[in-house]
Design a protein around this motif. Structure first.
Motif, mmCIF file in Angstrom:
data_model
loop_
_atom_site.group_PDB
_atom_site.id
_atom_site.type_symbol
_atom_site.label_atom_id
_atom_site.label_comp_id
_atom_site.label_asym_id
_atom_site.label_seq_id
_atom_site.Cartn_x
_atom_site.Cartn_y
_atom_site.Cartn_z
ATOM 1 N N VAL A 70 0.852 -1.196 0.000
ATOM 2 C CA VAL A 70 0.000 0.000 0.000
ATOM 3 C C VAL A 70 0.886 1.245 0.000
ATOM 4 C CG1 VAL A 70 -1.948 -1.062 1.233
ATOM 5 C CG2 VAL A 70 -0.112 0.004 2.544
ATOM 6 N N GLU A 71 0.350 2.344 -0.528
ATOM 7 C CA GLU A 71 1.058 3.622 -0.430
ATOM 8 C C GLU A 71 0.409 4.444 0.685
ATOM 9 O OE1 GLU A 71 0.972 6.148 -3.938
ATOM 10 O OE2 GLU A 71 2.230 7.677 -2.960
ATOM 11 N N VAL A 72 1.250 5.076 1.481
ATOM 12 C CA VAL A 72 0.748 5.948 2.548
ATOM 13 C C VAL A 72 0.568 7.353 2.011
ATOM 14 C CG1 VAL A 72 1.190 6.946 4.804
ATOM 15 C CG2 VAL A 72 2.095 4.715 4.251
ATOM 16 N N VAL A 129 6.244 4.943 1.487
ATOM 17 C CA VAL A 129 6.173 6.313 1.983
ATOM 18 C C VAL A 129 6.779 7.259 0.948
ATOM 19 C CG1 VAL A 129 6.967 7.871 3.824
ATOM 20 C CG2 VAL A 129 6.318 5.518 4.379
ATOM 21 N N ASN A 130 6.129 8.388 0.726
ATOM 22 C CA ASN A 130 6.667 9.399 -0.198
ATOM 23 C C ASN A 130 7.745 10.220 0.503
ATOM 24 O OD1 ASN A 130 4.849 9.368 -2.711
ATOM 25 N ND2 ASN A 130 3.387 9.340 -1.022
ATOM 26 N N VAL A 131 8.878 10.355 -0.136
ATOM 27 C CA VAL A 131 9.955 11.149 0.445
ATOM 28 C C VAL A 131 10.360 12.220 -0.554
ATOM 29 C CG1 VAL A 131 12.358 11.086 1.193
ATOM 30 C CG2 VAL A 131 10.781 9.344 1.997
ATOM 31 N N ILE A 161 10.255 3.241 -0.153
ATOM 32 C CA ILE A 161 10.310 4.689 -0.285
ATOM 33 C C ILE A 161 10.051 5.056 -1.743
ATOM 34 C CG2 ILE A 161 11.950 6.621 -0.303
ATOM 35 C CD1 ILE A 161 12.911 5.786 2.377
ATOM 36 N N GLU A 162 9.143 6.015 -1.955
ATOM 37 C CA GLU A 162 8.855 6.503 -3.310
ATOM 38 C C GLU A 162 9.509 7.864 -3.501
ATOM 39 O OE1 GLU A 162 4.688 6.531 -4.325
ATOM 40 O OE2 GLU A 162 4.435 4.404 -3.853
ATOM 41 N N ILE A 163 10.280 7.977 -4.571
ATOM 42 C CA ILE A 163 10.940 9.241 -4.883
ATOM 43 C C ILE A 163 10.593 9.590 -6.323
ATOM 44 C CG2 ILE A 163 13.162 10.440 -4.986
ATOM 45 C CD1 ILE A 163 14.154 7.878 -3.282
ATOM 46 N N ILE A 191 10.550 4.538 -8.150
ATOM 47 C CA ILE A 191 10.547 5.834 -8.836
ATOM 48 C C ILE A 191 9.093 6.236 -9.039
ATOM 49 C CG2 ILE A 191 11.230 7.157 -10.872
ATOM 50 C CD1 ILE A 191 13.439 5.274 -11.392
ATOM 51 N N ASP A 192 8.728 7.398 -8.508
ATOM 52 C CA ASP A 192 7.351 7.881 -8.560
ATOM 53 C C ASP A 192 7.153 8.814 -9.763
ATOM 54 O OD1 ASP A 192 4.775 8.266 -7.708
ATOM 55 O OD2 ASP A 192 5.295 9.269 -5.834
ATOM 56 N N ASP A 193 5.905 8.963 -10.191
ATOM 57 C CA ASP A 193 5.547 9.903 -11.266
ATOM 58 C C ASP A 193 6.422 9.736 -12.494
ATOM 59 O OD1 ASP A 193 3.861 10.794 -9.308
ATOM 60 O OD2 ASP A 193 4.779 12.761 -9.067
ATOM 61 N N LEU A 212 8.829 0.954 -10.606
ATOM 62 C CA LEU A 212 8.630 2.175 -11.372
ATOM 63 C C LEU A 212 7.135 2.434 -11.452
ATOM 64 C CD1 LEU A 212 10.319 2.442 -14.878
ATOM 65 C CD2 LEU A 212 7.935 2.949 -14.576
ATOM 66 N N LYS A 213 6.732 3.642 -11.068
ATOM 67 C CA LYS A 213 5.313 3.984 -11.107
ATOM 68 C C LYS A 213 5.029 4.952 -12.249
ATOM 69 C CE LYS A 213 3.069 4.262 -7.223
ATOM 70 N NZ LYS A 213 2.593 4.790 -5.897
ATOM 71 N N ILE A 214 4.226 4.505 -13.194
ATOM 72 C CA ILE A 214 3.893 5.358 -14.348
ATOM 73 C C ILE A 214 2.927 6.445 -13.908
ATOM 74 C CG2 ILE A 214 3.010 5.410 -16.714
ATOM 75 C CD1 ILE A 214 3.456 2.373 -16.820
HETATM 76 CA CA CA Z 1 3.701 8.495 -4.514
#
Ligand code: CA
Ligand code: C2E
Ligand code: CA
Ligand code: CA
Length: 292
Positions: A70-72, A129-131, A161-163, A191-193, A212-214
């Motif tokens: 899950v993403e927080v 977690v988004n950092v 960790i999502e960056i 890798i986010d976005d 990797l998140k598209i």
């Molecule tokens: Ca995110």
């Protein structure tokens, strides 16, 4: 643009020397600025007053129709302004220097929540977690994270960790060094976005990440636009060729899901499966799945 932002916010507050307190002055006090001030001031108290909450959104494995992570997402109920969006208050936290404290708070809560779920007998769930960039560049961050993992006793594999890609591309060489340190701790990295930060395949190969998140902006139009569909399938192919787990963000329709499944995308996250929900709702979603 970042400089302009900085210059602007410097007009609204000055950081008091040596301390954590902020002094405010507002030369052109209009509603908007007043709201900003109220928010920045409020953010200091939000942690103490228990106004912040974590929301969790499943990342669903397309082959299994199940989620293991899950993403927080941070939620703030401000006493007078109501629900404030993280897209508004995170940038303020970054500008006002509060982001460090805030991120560590989120990380701690996330670690504790994973423990709580495990105690409740749920199958293991990884929490992402988004950092933000500010954290990534701070040498204290790795130390604080190491301490946190020791203190909570959490097995690091359950933390991710999502960056964002654009943060990584600000200074790729430094980012690679930090990512390597984080990876050595045993936590997962995403890798986010992706698709919005102009990285090249050459860099992508060098970033030591797991997934990797598209970005949602591509997914949004895959059904209407052949162009976006093609870009999305290229990103999936590229990610898979680098052995990364590929996740599509913001999946809202069955059509989008069908397309992504056909293109062998690994996971989807979005309103179609679930909005971001509280910890109890995650338990409910997970238990229902097991019962089926
Ligand atoms: Ca995110
Ligand atoms: P993000 O990391 O890209 O998070 C995904 C955002 O998309 C979330 O917005 C989520 O609620 C939203 N979303 C998820 N599925 C869908 C969908 O199907 N359709 C649409 N339209 N939206 C969807 P949210 O919660 O408002 O967060 C916005 C941004 O704020 C996040 O973008 C992230 O950059 C930042 N953020 C949130 N929590 C934190 C945090 O704890 N720390 C930091 N540094 N940033 C955070
Ligand atoms: Ca994202
Ligand atoms: Ca985003």
């Amino acid at each position: 643009e970042a400089l302009l932002k900085k210059a602007n916010s410097a007009r609204y507050y000055v950081r008091a020397h040596g301390g954590n307190k902020h002094q405010f002055y507002a030369p052109e006090m209009d509603e908007d600025i007043k709201n900003r001030l109220e928010m920045i001031n409020g953010l200091h108290n939000a942690l103490v007053r228990d106004e912040l909450q974590l929301s969790y959104q499943p990342k669903v494995n397309l082959a299994e129709g199940e989620f293991h992570s899950v993403e927080v997402l941070l939620r703030w109920s401000h006493p007078t302004l109501g629900q404030v969006s993280p897209s508004d208050f995170i940038p303020m936290a970054e500008e006002s220097g509060m982001i460090g404290e805030l991120t560590l708070w989120v990380l701690r809560q996330a670690c504790l929540q994973v423990h709580a779920w495990q105690k409740q007998g749920l199958p293991p769930i990884r929490v992402a977690v988004n950092v933000s960039g500010h954290q990534l560049q701070s040498s204290d961050f790795i130390t604080a994270l190491t301490d946190l993992l020791n203190e909570t006793g959490l097995d690091p594999q359950w933390l991710e960790i999502e960056i964002t890609e654009s943060v990584l591309m600000q200074s790729p060489t430094a980012a690679i060094a930090t990512l390597n340190k984080l990876r050595k701790l045993g936590i997962h990295l995403a890798i986010d976005d992706f698709g919005t930060g102009y990285s090249s395949l050459a860099y992508l190969k060098r970033f030591p990440v797991h997934s990797l998140k598209i970005d949602r902006s591509f997914i949004k139009d895959i059904e209407q636009s052949e162009r976006y569909a093609t870009i999305t399938s290229s990103i999936i192919e590229m990610g898979k060729s680098l052995h990364l787990t590929v996740i599509a963000e913001g999946v809202e329709t069955l059509g989008q899901m069908a397309f992504l499944k056909e293109q062998n995308c690994d996971e989807i996250q979005g309103f179609l499966y679930s909005m971001p929900v509280n910890a109890d709702e995650i338990v409910r979603l997970k238990t229902n799945l097991q019962d089926q």
